[in-house]
Design a protein around this motif. Sequence first.
Motif, PDB file in Angstrom:
ATOM      1  N   ALA A 124       0.958  -1.054   0.122  1.00  0.00           N
ATOM      2  CA  ALA A 124       0.230  -0.150   0.074  1.00  0.00           C
ATOM      3  C   ALA A 124       0.792   1.234   0.068  1.00  0.00           C
ATOM      4  N   GLY A 125       2.116   1.161   0.551  1.00  0.00           N
ATOM      5  CA  GLY A 125       2.993   2.351   0.560  1.00  0.00           C
ATOM      6  C   GLY A 125       3.484   2.791  -0.957  1.00  0.00           C
ATOM      7  N   ILE A 126       3.295   1.735  -1.803  1.00  0.00           N
ATOM      8  CA  ILE A 126       3.764   2.075  -3.317  1.00  0.00           C
ATOM      9  C   ILE A 126       2.736   2.878  -3.808  1.00  0.00           C
ATOM     10  N   GLU A 127       3.027   4.062  -4.246  1.00  0.00           N
ATOM     11  CA  GLU A 127       1.769   5.084  -4.655  1.00  0.00           C
ATOM     12  C   GLU A 127       1.158   4.951  -6.080  1.00  0.00           C
ATOM     13  N   ASN A 128       2.247   4.258  -7.076  1.00  0.00           N
ATOM     14  CA  ASN A 128       1.739   4.042  -8.428  1.00  0.00           C
ATOM     15  C   ASN A 128       0.954   2.503  -8.132  1.00  0.00           C
ATOM     16  N   ARG A 129      -0.419   2.532  -8.438  1.00  0.00           N
ATOM     17  CA  ARG A 129      -1.192   1.112  -8.198  1.00  0.00           C
ATOM     18  C   ARG A 129      -0.682   0.192  -9.243  1.00  0.00           C
ATOM     19  N   ARG A 130      -0.178   0.239 -10.310  1.00  0.00           N
ATOM     20  CA  ARG A 130       0.438  -0.526 -11.274  1.00  0.00           C
ATOM     21  C   ARG A 130       1.440  -1.380 -10.614  1.00  0.00           C
ATOM     22  N   THR A 136      -5.068   4.307  -1.635  1.00  0.00           N
ATOM     23  CA  THR A 136      -5.133   5.216  -2.712  1.00  0.00           C
ATOM     24  C   THR A 136      -6.276   6.213  -2.403  1.00  0.00           C
ATOM     25  N   LEU A 137      -7.304   5.569  -1.946  1.00  0.00           N
ATOM     26  CA  LEU A 137      -8.333   6.440  -1.393  1.00  0.00           C
ATOM     27  C   LEU A 137      -7.936   7.465  -0.468  1.00  0.00           C
ATOM     28  N   LYS A 138      -7.311   7.262   0.403  1.00  0.00           N
ATOM     29  CA  LYS A 138      -6.908   8.194   1.516  1.00  0.00           C
ATOM     30  C   LYS A 138      -5.677   9.164   1.103  1.00  0.00           C
ATOM     31  N   ARG A 139      -4.979   8.637   0.088  1.00  0.00           N
ATOM     32  CA  ARG A 139      -4.172   9.729  -0.557  1.00  0.00           C
ATOM     33  C   ARG A 139      -5.190  10.489  -1.465  1.00  0.00           C
ATOM     34  N   LYS A 140      -6.107  10.195  -2.222  1.00  0.00           N
ATOM     35  CA  LYS A 140      -7.026  11.188  -2.877  1.00  0.00           C
ATOM     36  C   LYS A 140      -7.649  12.048  -1.877  1.00  0.00           C
ATOM     37  N   HIS A 141      -7.950  11.591  -0.915  1.00  0.00           N
ATOM     38  CA  HIS A 141      -8.672  12.439   0.119  1.00  0.00           C
ATOM     39  C   HIS A 141      -7.647  13.396   0.682  1.00  0.00           C
ATOM     40  N   TRP A 142      -6.668  12.990   1.137  1.00  0.00           N
ATOM     41  CA  TRP A 142      -5.611  14.454   1.452  1.00  0.00           C
ATOM     42  C   TRP A 142      -5.259  14.849   0.434  1.00  0.00           C
ATOM     43  N   GLN A 143      -5.161  14.652  -0.669  1.00  0.00           N
ATOM     44  CA  GLN A 143      -4.937  15.473  -2.020  1.00  0.00           C
ATOM     45  C   GLN A 143      -5.791  16.640  -1.932  1.00  0.00           C
ATOM     46  N   LEU A 144      -7.386  16.087  -1.924  1.00  0.00           N
ATOM     47  CA  LEU A 144      -8.385  16.884  -2.092  1.00  0.00           C
ATOM     48  C   LEU A 144      -8.250  18.116  -0.898  1.00  0.00           C
ATOM     49  N   LEU A 145      -7.938  17.488   0.291  1.00  0.00           N
ATOM     50  CA  LEU A 145      -7.921  18.565   1.337  1.00  0.00           C
ATOM     51  C   LEU A 145      -6.849  19.517   0.889  1.00  0.00           C
ATOM     52  N   ARG A 146      -5.707  18.992   0.655  1.00  0.00           N
ATOM     53  CA  ARG A 146      -4.762  20.205   0.450  1.00  0.00           C
ATOM     54  C   ARG A 146      -5.141  21.193  -0.543  1.00  0.00           C
ATOM     55  N   LYS A 147      -5.694  20.500  -1.879  1.00  0.00           N
ATOM     56  CA  LYS A 147      -6.158  21.515  -2.814  1.00  0.00           C
ATOM     57  C   LYS A 147      -7.274  22.387  -2.134  1.00  0.00           C
ATOM     58  N   GLN A 148      -8.201  21.946  -1.136  1.00  0.00           N
ATOM     59  CA  GLN A 148      -9.308  22.768  -0.744  1.00  0.00           C
ATOM     60  C   GLN A 148      -8.399  23.976   0.048  1.00  0.00           C
TER      61      GLN A 148
END
Length: 362
Positions: free
Chosen positions: A97-103, A149-161
């Motif tokens: 899960a620590g590998i950010e590239n899902r592939r 991945t969901l958590k990273r997207k959530h934090w990215q959204l928070l940072r963008k906000q």
Amino acid sequence: MLAGPWVPPAVGKAPYLWLLSLNFFVWKYFYIRPTALELALLALTVIVFVPMYFSSYWLRNRRLVPVLLATFALGVAWAPFNFGACTFFIFGAAMCAGIENRRYAYATIAAILSGAALIALVVDLPLSFLMPTLAVGVPVGIASVMDATLKRKHWQLLRKQEEVEHLARIAERERISRDMHDLLGHTLSLITLKAELAGRLLDRDPEGSRREIRDIETNARQALAEVRSAVSGYRQTGFAHELAQARAALAAANVTLDANIEPLTMPATAESVLSLSLREAVTNILRHADAKRCEVNVTLKDGLLVCHIRDDGSKLDSLQALEQGNGLRGMQERVASLGGQLRVEVVRGLSLELRLPMGGFA
């Protein structure tokens, strides 16, 4: 380090519960008595693995590779002697899960579990080793990657906000700065002119002097109300009111205002920009122009709201004096924010032309 936190606070307490999966590793010894050497190696393995396990929650991508390899190595070393070694392969799949590239993450999971299956075939390990490895490792690995991945997207959204909120605060401060310059610059120039006039009239026309002083008080009170309105973000006065204020201010400086305003309904945003632009133009006339006449024309042409403001001042012979201040810059920013254009020329005085698209406003 021992004081913690051992895992990032965002992941909660679940990582501590997952450590209970090591029970599979010691399950064998509930019915088989371990030797002293085996017991020592067992304790050493746990001592080595637990720090690696917690560090996997802090490491990302390439920095995670050594931990994955070490965990895989522990599983390989124990697999021939303890079927519970399958838990290390399952932990390894979850660590992906620590590998950010899902592939790459899914490929690493496949490599770990394929390696475990190969070892099971080579060493001829029982299904009690292979089945848990594949049946648990695959869903645990995939679920861990998806959750991360969901958590990273959530934090990215928070940072963008947070970034949007930061930019909005900057824009609001700039808006207030521009409005304060326009509001106070115009009003203080008017008050200065009226104070000078009141001083000249004090001896020869006391009643006229008192009238100018009353106007100063009225303008000061109105400026205070406008400042409060600007800070709150609301504009209650329209272009017609601003035009009347401009006429009064110019009259106090012996400047004649000729206005030709085509009857039309202006959008609120366009009216605010035109009002503030007129205020800034009048302020510049009072400060720099030494003009005798000012013309204001507002028309609708080809879907554009066109406003011309001209004066016949003689002091201003270039734009350098105006460009050094904030007024012209603020005017340009307001017009540009609505998709309009501003043209400024110095020809026998200052000439401003604002073009705002009428169809671009809600």
